[in-house]
Design a protein around this motif. Structure first.
Motif, PDB file in Angstrom:
ATOM      1  N   ILE A   1      15.921 -86.652  16.296  1.00  0.00           N
ATOM      2  CA  ILE A   1      15.271 -87.454  15.257  1.00  0.00           C
ATOM      3  C   ILE A   1      14.600 -88.686  15.851  1.00  0.00           C
ATOM      4  CG2 ILE A   1      16.752 -86.675  13.393  1.00  0.00           C
ATOM      5  CD1 ILE A   1      18.452 -89.153  13.810  1.00  0.00           C
ATOM      6  N   THR A   2      15.097 -89.178  16.982  1.00  0.00           N
ATOM      7  CA  THR A   2      14.480 -90.328  17.636  1.00  0.00           C
ATOM      8  C   THR A   2      13.431 -89.917  18.658  1.00  0.00           C
ATOM      9  OG1 THR A   2      16.314 -90.368  19.224  1.00  0.00           O
ATOM     10  CG2 THR A   2      16.480 -91.791  17.288  1.00  0.00           C
ATOM     11  N   GLY A   3      13.380 -88.651  19.038  1.00  0.00           N
ATOM     12  CA  GLY A   3      12.395 -88.170  19.978  1.00  0.00           C
ATOM     13  C   GLY A   3      12.720 -88.415  21.432  1.00  0.00           C
ATOM     14  N   ASP A   4      13.918 -88.908  21.742  1.00  0.00           N
ATOM     15  CA  ASP A   4      14.269 -89.217  23.130  1.00  0.00           C
ATOM     16  C   ASP A   4      15.030 -88.085  23.809  1.00  0.00           C
ATOM     17  OD1 ASP A   4      16.479 -89.452  21.563  1.00  0.00           O
ATOM     18  OD2 ASP A   4      17.274 -91.241  22.540  1.00  0.00           O
ATOM     19  N   ALA A   5      15.343 -87.017  23.104  1.00  0.00           N
ATOM     20  CA  ALA A   5      16.098 -85.900  23.683  1.00  0.00           C
ATOM     21  C   ALA A   5      15.546 -84.594  23.130  1.00  0.00           C
ATOM     22  CB  ALA A   5      17.587 -86.015  23.383  1.00  0.00           C
ATOM     23  N   ILE A   6      15.675 -83.533  23.939  1.00  0.00           N
ATOM     24  CA  ILE A   6      15.181 -82.206  23.577  1.00  0.00           C
ATOM     25  C   ILE A   6      16.314 -81.211  23.755  1.00  0.00           C
ATOM     26  CG2 ILE A   6      13.483 -80.410  24.058  1.00  0.00           C
ATOM     27  CD1 ILE A   6      11.761 -82.612  25.357  1.00  0.00           C
ATOM     28  N   LEU A   7      16.568 -80.415  22.734  1.00  0.00           N
ATOM     29  CA  LEU A   7      17.581 -79.359  22.783  1.00  0.00           C
ATOM     30  C   LEU A   7      16.907 -78.053  23.189  1.00  0.00           C
ATOM     31  CD1 LEU A   7      20.451 -78.272  22.233  1.00  0.00           C
ATOM     32  CD2 LEU A   7      19.754 -77.960  19.848  1.00  0.00           C
ATOM     33  N   ILE A   8      17.440 -77.418  24.243  1.00  0.00           N
ATOM     34  CA  ILE A   8      16.880 -76.179  24.770  1.00  0.00           C
ATOM     35  C   ILE A   8      17.882 -75.055  24.537  1.00  0.00           C
ATOM     36  CG2 ILE A   8      16.013 -74.984  26.815  1.00  0.00           C
ATOM     37  CD1 ILE A   8      15.209 -77.660  27.947  1.00  0.00           C
ATOM     38  N   ILE A   9      17.460 -74.033  23.802  1.00  0.00           N
ATOM     39  CA  ILE A   9      18.276 -72.853  23.527  1.00  0.00           C
ATOM     40  C   ILE A   9      17.660 -71.684  24.285  1.00  0.00           C
ATOM     41  CG2 ILE A   9      19.202 -71.323  21.771  1.00  0.00           C
ATOM     42  CD1 ILE A   9      20.272 -74.149  21.575  1.00  0.00           C
ATOM     43  N   SER A  10      18.434 -71.102  25.193  1.00  0.00           N
ATOM     44  CA  SER A  10      17.947 -69.986  26.000  1.00  0.00           C
ATOM     45  C   SER A  10      18.885 -68.796  25.837  1.00  0.00           C
ATOM     46  CB  SER A  10      17.854 -70.401  27.472  1.00  0.00           C
ATOM     47  OG  SER A  10      19.130 -70.717  27.980  1.00  0.00           O
ATOM     48  N   GLY A  11      18.666 -67.774  26.657  1.00  0.00           N
ATOM     49  CA  GLY A  11      19.487 -66.578  26.583  1.00  0.00           C
ATOM     50  C   GLY A  11      20.860 -66.738  27.184  1.00  0.00           C
ATOM     51  N   THR A  12      21.185 -67.896  27.749  1.00  0.00           N
ATOM     52  CA  THR A  12      22.507 -68.134  28.311  1.00  0.00           C
ATOM     53  C   THR A  12      23.481 -68.534  27.214  1.00  0.00           C
ATOM     54  OG1 THR A  12      22.013 -70.460  28.765  1.00  0.00           O
ATOM     55  CG2 THR A  12      21.469 -68.862  30.473  1.00  0.00           C
ATOM     56  N   ALA A  13      24.732 -68.732  27.606  1.00  0.00           N
ATOM     57  CA  ALA A  13      25.758 -69.179  26.670  1.00  0.00           C
ATOM     58  C   ALA A  13      25.890 -70.689  26.639  1.00  0.00           C
ATOM     59  CB  ALA A  13      27.114 -68.554  27.044  1.00  0.00           C
TER      60      ALA A  13
END
Length: 649
Positions: free
Chosen positions: A234-246
Motif C-alpha cells: 500500500i505504501t509502494g516500498d515493497a513488492i510481493l513476488i509469487i512464483s512456482g516455488t513454495a
C-alpha cells in the motif's frame, strides 16, 4: 444624610455613544448597596446623524429605496440556447472549411460541398437543449456568461453514465517473447512491474523512462520458476513476488531482496504444525490497510498470513476443505477492501471466506459449486463497495456474487475462453464496470479485453488485441489507464490524452538518450615547440586506435592459441603446458616406447638383460624365487585350449 447616587452601568448606544443619567435615586436604609439593573429613565437614545456625516456613510446595507432586481429564468434559458446555437454553427462552419481545404489541396477544379453541416448543427442543438434543461432546474441568479463552458460538459455527462473507457491511444512495452503472467502498478502510479513465465521480472519507471520505452532493471528472483503474481504494497516500498516455488519473496521497489518466507516440512501431514508452505504457490496479495502483512495460498491446501518483519513462521493459517472433508487446493486468494475478510477460490469449484477478526476455524461465507469442479478459478476480487465479489472461472465464465446472499450468483457471463490459469478480472474505478481478458481460439484473429456492465452484465465495450492472448488486465484508478499483459510478451497501455493522468503520457514526450560513440581516451598535452622525434601525432578518434590495438596480441590481451604438434613460447606440446608436467611425464624413461606392439614381447625383450644384471626385485628373491615356466607360443590361433574342449563320452 444626603441621598446617594445609584450605581448604574452605562449602555453602549448607537455608534458607541454612552449616556448616563445623573438623577438621584432614593435607596432604602435596609439595603446598603446601590441599585443594579436597567431604569427606564437612565438611558436616552441620541440621534446619530452627526456621526454618520462625520464618518462618511449614510447607513449599513443596500439602499432601501432601490427596487429589488428580479430574474426571469425562462429568458435566461432562451438566451443561453441562442448563444449556444450561434457558437455551434460557427464551429461547424469552421470544420467544414477545414475539410474543404484538405480535400481541395490535390484537386484541380471545383469541389462539391460536404453535407455534414446540418447534421452537426442539429446534434449540437439537441445537446445544448438537454444541457439547458438540466441547468434550468438549478439556476437561480446566473447571467449569460455562466454558460460559456457548455461543450465541455458533454464529456462530463459521459463520465456520469459510468461507461466511458479510456482506450483512445495505445502504447506497447516489450517484456520479452513469453506470456506476461503478472502485472502490478503502485498506488501513486509512478512505477510498473511485470513478470513472465520466462522467469524474469522487469521494473518500469514512467517518469524516468524515455520514448525508447525500456525498463530500468531486470531481475530473476526465483531462478528457474515462472512468475505467477506480483503486488505492490500500500505504501509502494515493497513488492510481493509469487512464483512456482513454495517460498514467497519480498523485494524493495528497486528489486533488492528484503525477505523470503520459510519452507515447511514436507514430511508433516498436519499443515498447521509446519512453519511454511510445502507445495508450489498459486497466489498472494498484500493487506489493504497493514503494510507489514501479506497473504499467500498454495497447492498444499492452505492460505497463510505472514509478517514482513518475521518470515520464519506464518502468522495465521486457513485450511480449505472440500464437501467431503478432504483437502481442497486453493487457486487464488485476496483480501476484502477493508481487510476484514479473506477469500479464496478452490479447485473443487468452491469459494471460501474467513473473518480476519476471529479464529480461522470455520468459514464465515461458503459457496459450494460456484464454478465447475476440477477447473481453476483464476481470480477472485472484491468490489470497491465491499458488497460484491467477482470470480473468473476456468469454465469460461465470469460470475458476480453478493456476500449477503451467496446461494446463487447475481449475474453470470459465459463464452469467455481462457487458456491461462493467471487470467484475472477487475472492477473499474467507479465500480460500474467489470473487465477481464479472453484467449483466441482457432479461426479468431486475437484475444479481447471484455467490459461488462455491473448491473446488467451486458457487454459494453471490447478491446481487440491482435494475434495475442490476453492474460492480465487492470484499470488503475489514479492514472485512469488500462494496462494489459498479452501472451506474446508485450504490455499494452490504453489511455486518453485528456482524461488520463501521467503514466504513459510522461515517457512519450521525452527524447531518446543518445550516447556518444567516440570519446578521447587520454588527455592530450599540446607541445608546439617539441622536437620532431618527441612530437606526437594528433589523435583523431579512438575507433582507429582500437582497431590497431585489436590486431596487436599484446595490447588486446589476446588469449593463447591452442598448441599444435610442436611447442611454442616455452610450452611443450606433447607433454603438457608447463615444464613440471613435462619432467613428470618423462621421468625414468630413457627412450620412447611404442605402445602399438605386443606388450608380452616388449617385456620379454628385456628378460635376458634382467636375468644377467638384476637391479630391483630379483636380487632380493634370487634364492627363493622359483624358476618361471613360460607357456609355449601357439601359432595356430584356431585351436581351443584344453579347458574349453568338450569332453568325449
Amino acid at each position: 444624610m444626603p441621598p446617594k447616587k445609584a450605581i448604574a452601568f452605562g449602555k453602549i448606544g448607537s455608534f458607541g455613544q454612552l449616556s448616563i443619567s445623573t438623577q438621584p435615586v432614593t435607596i432604602s436604609e435596609d439595603i446598603g448597596f446601590g441599585k443594579f439593573g436597567k431604569s427606564d429613565e437612565e438611558f436616552r437614545v441620541e440621534p446619530t446623524a452627526d456621526v454618520e456625516r462625520a464618518m462618511g456613510f449614510q447607513g449599513f446595507g443596500k439602499n432601501k429605496g432601490a427596487p429589488v432586481k428580479k430574474f426571469d429564468l425562462e429568458s435566461l434559458v432562451e438566451q443561453s440556447k441562442q448563444f449556444a446555437r450561434e457558437r455551434n454553427t460557427l464551429k461547424a462552419s469552421e470544420a467544414v472549411n477545414s475539410v474543404e481545404v484538405e480535400a481541395t489541396e490535390g484537386v484541380i477544379g471545383p469541389t462539391s460541398l460536404p453535407q455534414t453541416t446540418e447534421s452537426i448543427v442539429k446534434e449540437s442543438e439537441k445537446n445544448e437543449v438537454s444541457l439547458a434543461q438540466k441547468k434550468s432546474s438549478k439556476m437561480t441568479t446566473k447571467t449569460h456568461s455562466d454558460d460559456e463552458d457548455a461543450d465541455s460538459s458533454n464529456s462530463e455527462d459521459d463520465d456520469e453514465t459510468g461507461t466511458y473507457i479510456p482506450a483512445v491511444l495505445e502504447v506497447n512495452l516489450n517484456h520479452g517473447t513469453k506470456p506476461v503472467s503478472a502485472l502490478s502498478v503502485d498506488h501513486s502510479g509512478a512505477r510498473l512491474i511485470s513478470g513472465s513465465v520466462d522467469y524474469d521480472v522487469k521494473l518500469w519507471d514512467f517518469a524516468g523512462m524515455s520514448s525508447s520505452l525500456q525498463s530500468f532493471r531486470t531481475i530473476r528472483p526465483c531462478e528457474s520458476h515462472p512468475i505467477l503474481d506480483l503486488h505492490y504494497s500500500i505504501t509502494g516500498d515493497a513488492i510481493l513476488i509469487i512464483s512456482g516455488t513454495a517460498q514467497a519473496k519480498v523485494v524493495d521497489r528497486d528489486g533488492y531482496e528484503k525477505a523470503e518466507c520459510v519452507k515447511g516440512d514436507q514430511y508433516i501431514t498436519d499443515m498447521a504444525r509446519t512453519k511454511g508452505h510445502i507445495a508450489s504457490l498459486v497466489g498472494g496479495c498484500w493487506h489493504p490497510r497493514d503494510k507489514q502483512e501479506f497473504l499467500t495460498c498454495s497447492q498444499d491446501g492452505t492460505c497463510r498470513i505472514w509478517n514482513v518483519e518475521d518470515v520464519k513462521q506464518h502468522k495465521g493459517i486457513m485450511k480449505s476443505r472440500s464437501q467431503n472433508g478432504l483437502r481442497a487446493a486453493p487457486t487464488s486468494c485476496t483480501y476484502s477492501r477493508d481487510g476484514n475478510l479473506i477469500a479464496c477460490a478452490c479447485n473443487d469449484g468452491s469459494i471460501q471466506m474467513w473473518d480476519h477478526r476471529k479464529m480461522f476455524v470455520n468459514t464465515s461465507v461458503l459457496i459450494r459449486n460456484a464454478h465447475q469442479s476440477g477447473t481453476e478459478t483464476s481470480s477472485i476480487v472484491f468490489a470497491y463497495d465491499g458488497r460484491n465479489v467477482a470470480t473468473r472461472g476456468g469454465d469460461s465464465t465470469l460470475k458476480l456474487w453478493d456476500i449477503r446472499q451467496p446461494k446463487s450468483p447475481v449475474h453470470m457471463a459465459g463464452d469467455l475462453f481462457s487458456r491461462f490459469s493467471m487470467t484475472n478480472c477487475a472492477f473499474s474505478p467507479n465500480d460500474r464496470l467489470l473487465l477481464t481478458g479472453t484467449s483466441f481460439q482457432k479461426g479468431e484473429s486475437g484475444g479481447k479485453v471484455v467490459f461488462l456492465d455491473r448491473t446488467t452484465f451486458e457487454r459494453v465495450h471490447e478491446i481487440d488485441v491482435p494475434k495475442a492472448h490476453v492474460v492480465r488486465a487492470l484499470w488503475h484508478p489514479k492514472l485512469n489507464q488500462i494496462i494489459v499483459g498479452a501472451g506474446d510478451g508485450n504490455i499494452h497501455l490504453y489511455y486518453d490524452a485528456a482524461k488520463s493522468h501521467n503514466g504513459a503520457k510522461l515517457c512519450l514526450g521525452k527524447q531518446k538518450k543518445i550516447r556518444p560513440h567516440e570519446m578521447m581516451s587520454t588527455v592530450r598535452v599540446i607541445t608546439p615547440h617539441a622536437l620532431p622525434m618527441f612530437r606526437e601525432d594528433k589523435p583523431r578518434s579512438t575507433r582507429r586506435a582500437m582497431e590497431k590495438a585489436r590486431k596487436d596480441p599484446l595490447l588486446s590481451k589476446q588469449p593463447d592459441l591452442p598448441i599444435g604438434n610442436k611447442g611454442s613460447g616455452g610450452r611443450v606440446a606433447t607433454s603438457g603446458s608447463t615444464l613440471s608436467s613435462y619432467i613428470v611425464r618423462n621421468l625414468g624413461i630413457a627412450s620412447r616406447i611404442e605402445d602399438e606392439g605386443n606388450p608380452r614381447e616388449a617385456i620379454l625383450r628385456h628378460a635376458s638383460a634382467a636375468a644377467a644384471n638384476p637391479y630391483w626385485v630379483s636380487p632380493a628373491y634370487s634364492k627363493t624365487q622359483p624358476k618361471p615356466i613360460w607357456a609355449p607360443e601357439n601359432n595356430d590361433g584356431d585351436e581351443e585350449p584344453d579347458a574349453k574342449k568338450g569332453k568325449l563320452n
